[in-house]
Design a protein around this motif. Structure first.
Motif, PDB file in Angstrom:
ATOM      1  N   PRO A 166      26.903  -2.013 -59.065  1.00 52.22           N
ATOM      2  CA  PRO A 166      27.575  -3.145 -58.413  1.00 52.22           C
ATOM      3  C   PRO A 166      27.040  -4.461 -58.963  1.00 52.22           C
ATOM      4  CG  PRO A 166      25.948  -2.180 -56.945  1.00 52.22           C
ATOM      5  CD  PRO A 166      25.954  -1.332 -58.184  1.00 52.22           C
ATOM      6  N   VAL A 167      27.935  -5.370 -59.301  1.00 48.04           N
ATOM      7  CA  VAL A 167      27.559  -6.612 -59.966  1.00 48.04           C
ATOM      8  C   VAL A 167      27.670  -7.781 -58.999  1.00 48.04           C
ATOM      9  CG1 VAL A 167      28.205  -8.208 -61.819  1.00 48.04           C
ATOM     10  CG2 VAL A 167      28.243  -5.736 -62.225  1.00 48.04           C
ATOM     11  N   SER A 168      26.720  -8.691 -59.092  1.00 51.18           N
ATOM     12  CA  SER A 168      26.763  -9.933 -58.319  1.00 51.18           C
ATOM     13  C   SER A 168      26.484 -11.096 -59.263  1.00 51.18           C
ATOM     14  CB  SER A 168      25.720  -9.907 -57.187  1.00 51.18           C
ATOM     15  OG  SER A 168      24.407 -10.046 -57.724  1.00 51.18           O
ATOM     16  N   SER A 169      26.471 -12.298 -58.723  1.00 51.20           N
ATOM     17  CA  SER A 169      26.248 -13.486 -59.559  1.00 51.20           C
ATOM     18  C   SER A 169      24.840 -13.521 -60.139  1.00 51.20           C
ATOM     19  CB  SER A 169      26.499 -14.756 -58.741  1.00 51.20           C
ATOM     20  OG  SER A 169      25.622 -14.800 -57.623  1.00 51.20           O
ATOM     21  N   ARG A 170      23.912 -12.733 -59.573  1.00 48.83           N
ATOM     22  CA  ARG A 170      22.521 -12.723 -60.045  1.00 48.83           C
ATOM     23  C   ARG A 170      22.224 -11.546 -60.977  1.00 48.83           C
ATOM     24  NH1 ARG A 170      22.644 -13.756 -54.763  1.00 48.83           N
ATOM     25  NH2 ARG A 170      22.125 -11.601 -54.248  1.00 48.83           N
ATOM     26  N   THR A 171      23.210 -10.691 -61.219  1.00 42.03           N
ATOM     27  CA  THR A 171      22.984  -9.489 -62.016  1.00 42.03           C
ATOM     28  C   THR A 171      22.779  -9.838 -63.487  1.00 42.03           C
ATOM     29  OG1 THR A 171      24.337  -8.173 -60.504  1.00 42.03           O
ATOM     30  CG2 THR A 171      23.949  -7.263 -62.697  1.00 42.03           C
ATOM     31  N   LYS A 172      21.755  -9.238 -64.091  1.00 36.83           N
ATOM     32  CA  LYS A 172      21.469  -9.397 -65.514  1.00 36.83           C
ATOM     33  C   LYS A 172      21.595  -8.038 -66.210  1.00 36.83           C
ATOM     34  CE  LYS A 172      20.357 -13.712 -64.833  1.00 36.83           C
ATOM     35  NZ  LYS A 172      21.285 -14.790 -65.244  1.00 36.83           N
ATOM     36  N   LEU A 173      21.753  -8.078 -67.525  1.00 31.41           N
ATOM     37  CA  LEU A 173      21.845  -6.841 -68.298  1.00 31.41           C
ATOM     38  C   LEU A 173      20.630  -5.959 -68.061  1.00 31.41           C
ATOM     39  CD1 LEU A 173      23.210  -5.080 -70.471  1.00 31.41           C
ATOM     40  CD2 LEU A 173      21.966  -6.423 -72.194  1.00 31.41           C
ATOM     41  N   GLN A 174      19.462  -6.577 -67.956  1.00 34.99           N
ATOM     42  CA  GLN A 174      18.234  -5.806 -67.761  1.00 34.99           C
ATOM     43  C   GLN A 174      18.301  -4.952 -66.498  1.00 34.99           C
ATOM     44  OE1 GLN A 174      15.768  -5.907 -70.066  1.00 34.99           O
ATOM     45  NE2 GLN A 174      14.726  -4.266 -68.976  1.00 34.99           N
ATOM     46  N   ASP A 175      18.967  -5.451 -65.445  1.00 37.43           N
ATOM     47  CA  ASP A 175      19.093  -4.692 -64.197  1.00 37.43           C
ATOM     48  C   ASP A 175      19.828  -3.381 -64.426  1.00 37.43           C
ATOM     49  OD1 ASP A 175      17.908  -6.867 -62.853  1.00 37.43           O
ATOM     50  OD2 ASP A 175      19.858  -7.830 -62.609  1.00 37.43           O
ATOM     51  N   GLY A 176      20.809  -3.405 -65.309  1.00 42.06           N
ATOM     52  CA  GLY A 176      21.574  -2.202 -65.574  1.00 42.06           C
ATOM     53  C   GLY A 176      20.855  -1.227 -66.481  1.00 42.06           C
ATOM     54  N   LEU A 177      19.974  -1.735 -67.346  1.00 44.68           N
ATOM     55  CA  LEU A 177      19.280  -0.869 -68.304  1.00 44.68           C
ATOM     56  C   LEU A 177      18.046  -0.225 -67.686  1.00 44.68           C
ATOM     57  CD1 LEU A 177      19.564  -3.017 -71.550  1.00 44.68           C
ATOM     58  CD2 LEU A 177      20.869  -0.965 -70.946  1.00 44.68           C
ATOM     59  N   TYR A 178      17.051  -1.005 -67.342  1.00 45.43           N
ATOM     60  CA  TYR A 178      15.843  -0.439 -66.723  1.00 45.43           C
ATOM     61  C   TYR A 178      15.010  -1.543 -66.105  1.00 45.43           C
ATOM     62  CZ  TYR A 178      12.815  -2.162 -70.513  1.00 45.43           C
ATOM     63  OH  TYR A 178      12.125  -2.963 -71.387  1.00 45.43           O
ATOM     64  N   LEU A 179      14.138  -1.167 -65.186  1.00 43.37           N
ATOM     65  CA  LEU A 179      13.186  -2.080 -64.571  1.00 43.37           C
ATOM     66  C   LEU A 179      11.789  -1.481 -64.679  1.00 43.37           C
ATOM     67  CD1 LEU A 179      15.150  -3.131 -61.347  1.00 43.37           C
ATOM     68  CD2 LEU A 179      14.866  -4.451 -63.457  1.00 43.37           C
ATOM     69  N   GLU A 239      33.166  -4.865 -60.086  1.00 40.02           N
ATOM     70  CA  GLU A 239      33.376  -6.292 -59.857  1.00 40.02           C
ATOM     71  C   GLU A 239      32.610  -7.148 -60.862  1.00 40.02           C
ATOM     72  OE1 GLU A 239      32.666  -7.066 -55.687  1.00 40.02           O
ATOM     73  OE2 GLU A 239      34.625  -6.247 -55.160  1.00 40.02           O
ATOM     74  N   LEU A 240      32.851  -6.890 -62.126  1.00 40.73           N
ATOM     75  CA  LEU A 240      32.186  -7.647 -63.191  1.00 40.73           C
ATOM     76  C   LEU A 240      32.559  -9.117 -63.154  1.00 40.73           C
ATOM     77  CD1 LEU A 240      30.342  -7.520 -65.679  1.00 40.73           C
ATOM     78  CD2 LEU A 240      32.378  -7.044 -67.059  1.00 40.73           C
ATOM     79  N   ASP A 241      33.723  -9.454 -62.600  1.00 45.63           N
ATOM     80  CA  ASP A 241      34.125 -10.854 -62.535  1.00 45.63           C
ATOM     81  C   ASP A 241      33.234 -11.689 -61.622  1.00 45.63           C
ATOM     82  OD1 ASP A 241      35.248  -9.187 -60.563  1.00 45.63           O
ATOM     83  OD2 ASP A 241      36.760 -10.671 -60.050  1.00 45.63           O
ATOM     84  N   LYS A 242      32.377 -11.048 -60.834  1.00 42.56           N
ATOM     85  CA  LYS A 242      31.437 -11.781 -59.989  1.00 42.56           C
ATOM     86  C   LYS A 242      30.158 -12.145 -60.735  1.00 42.56           C
ATOM     87  CE  LYS A 242      32.589 -10.386 -55.268  1.00 42.56           C
ATOM     88  NZ  LYS A 242      33.907  -9.845 -55.479  1.00 42.56           N
TER      89      LYS A 242
END
Length: 345
Positions: free
Chosen positions: A116-129, A175-178
């Motif tokens: 799920p994507v929000s205005s604060r989401t970065k690519l790093q969040d999707g890859l790994y933490l 919701e990538l548009d967010k």
């Protein structure tokens, strides 16, 4: 002969049929084009159980096949054959997110990986933490067995989807548009290269070439070699957008596009049947007509608003509580409220 083999024998290129019923076996999926083939090493464990998530999304009564939109079937199959992301647009409640669960269920591809994507989401969040603080705290507490670096790296949904699974996973980028304006462009290299590196593991690759890390699957883990993650089969990526903004041309060029139309009365009826099964004593068709009329008046309602009304109607009918027509209309107005303040005015 499997369903997929029968379809191929008949000259039908469609793997996904959109019926919602189990169809082609995942090991019968078509080979991607040469430029979308990858050579990831190893085999990641493929979970089979999604803890009922798919059933919540698309319903549990699968005896009656869903009647799909031919455009939907064509574009999903094109995305599978080309292994390109499918950008699904349309107003809220038209089934954009549910499409990912339908594909996974029909093709037997296991749990959907949802990002799920929000205005604060970065690519790093999707890859790994990487939880560096947690690792330092464990080391200070002399918990040697817990301070192994792999225990503090968790792959995100995108990062997990790019593991070397034998069969592709379904990844829903919702919701990538967010998102921040940079995220669609940041995704381009990952979509093209089909790989990424975990910097913390690259730095120790000579001393520790293989590290077990946590994944986005419940209780999941995977071996990462030399800090590099690369798939054997590129995931089936479904990206949803409510149309709140346009995407860069470079991003759109790498995607196939599908506009989801509002569901018909027949499709809404099938959706209700999938979630509730038999609904004796309820005028479901009449309720759906009311829903469509209200949807047209207020500029569009979401399908889950219909499901809320059906559930409440069933509860009231079962309890035997009497509701006047005015009381029921008031309840429906509360459930079927407009989706924006402008429509409410």
């Amino acid at each position: 002969m499997t369903n997929a083999e029968s379809a191929n024998h008949a000259g039908d290129w469609r793997i996904y049929r959109g019926t919602g019923l189990p169809g082609a076996a995942a090991d019968s999926l078509p080979s991607p084009p040469p430029w979308r083939r990858f050579d990831g090493e190893g085999t990641a464990s493929h979970p089979e159980d999604d803890d009922g998530d798919g059933g919540r999304r698309i319903g549990r009564s699968r005896t009656q096949p869903r009647v799909p939109d031919p455009r939907e079937v064509a574009m999903v199959n094109a995305a599978i054959h080309l292994r390109r992301p499918l950008l699904v647009t349309g107003r809220p409640g038209t089934g954009k997110s549910s499409l990912a669960y339908l594909v996974a269920a029909e093709l037997g591809l296991g749990p959907v990986l949802k990002w799920p994507v929000s205005s604060r989401t970065k690519l790093q969040d999707g890859l790994y933490l990487y939880d560096a603080i947690g690792r330092v705290q464990a080391a200070r507490a002399h918990l040697e067995e817990r301070s192994d670096i792999g225990n503090y790296i968790r792959l995100g949904p995108l990062g997990t989807a790019l593991l070397p699974f034998e069969k592709p996973r379904v990844l829903l980028i919702d919701e990538l548009d967010k998102s921040d304006i940079d995220l669609p462009n940041d995704l381009l290299n990952v979509f093209e290269d089909g790989e990424y590196e975990i910097d913390e593991l690259v730095r120790i690759a000579k001393q520790q070439p293989e590290v077990a890390v946590l994944t986005n699957d419940r209780g999941g883990s995977a071996i990462v070699k030399d800090g590099r993650v690369r798939p054997r089969a590129f995931p089936i990526v479904i990206v949803t957008s409510n149309g709140e903004r346009e995407f860069p041309p470079a991003f759109l060029r790498r995607c196939l596009r599908l506009e989801m139309r509002p569901p018909t009365i027949e499709q809404l009826g099938q959706m209700v049947a999938a979630q509730f099964g038999e609904t004796d004593g309820l005028d479901i068709r009449g309720l759906i007509r009311q829903f469509l009329e209200q949807s047209e008046r207020v500029g569009g309602l979401a399908s889950d608003q219909l499901l809320n009304a059906v559930h409440l109607a069933a509860e009231l009918a079962t309890s035997g509580a009497y509701q006047t027509d005015d009381e029921w209309r008031e309840l429906l107005e509360a459930i079927w409220h407009p989706l924006s303040s402008l429509e409410a005015e």
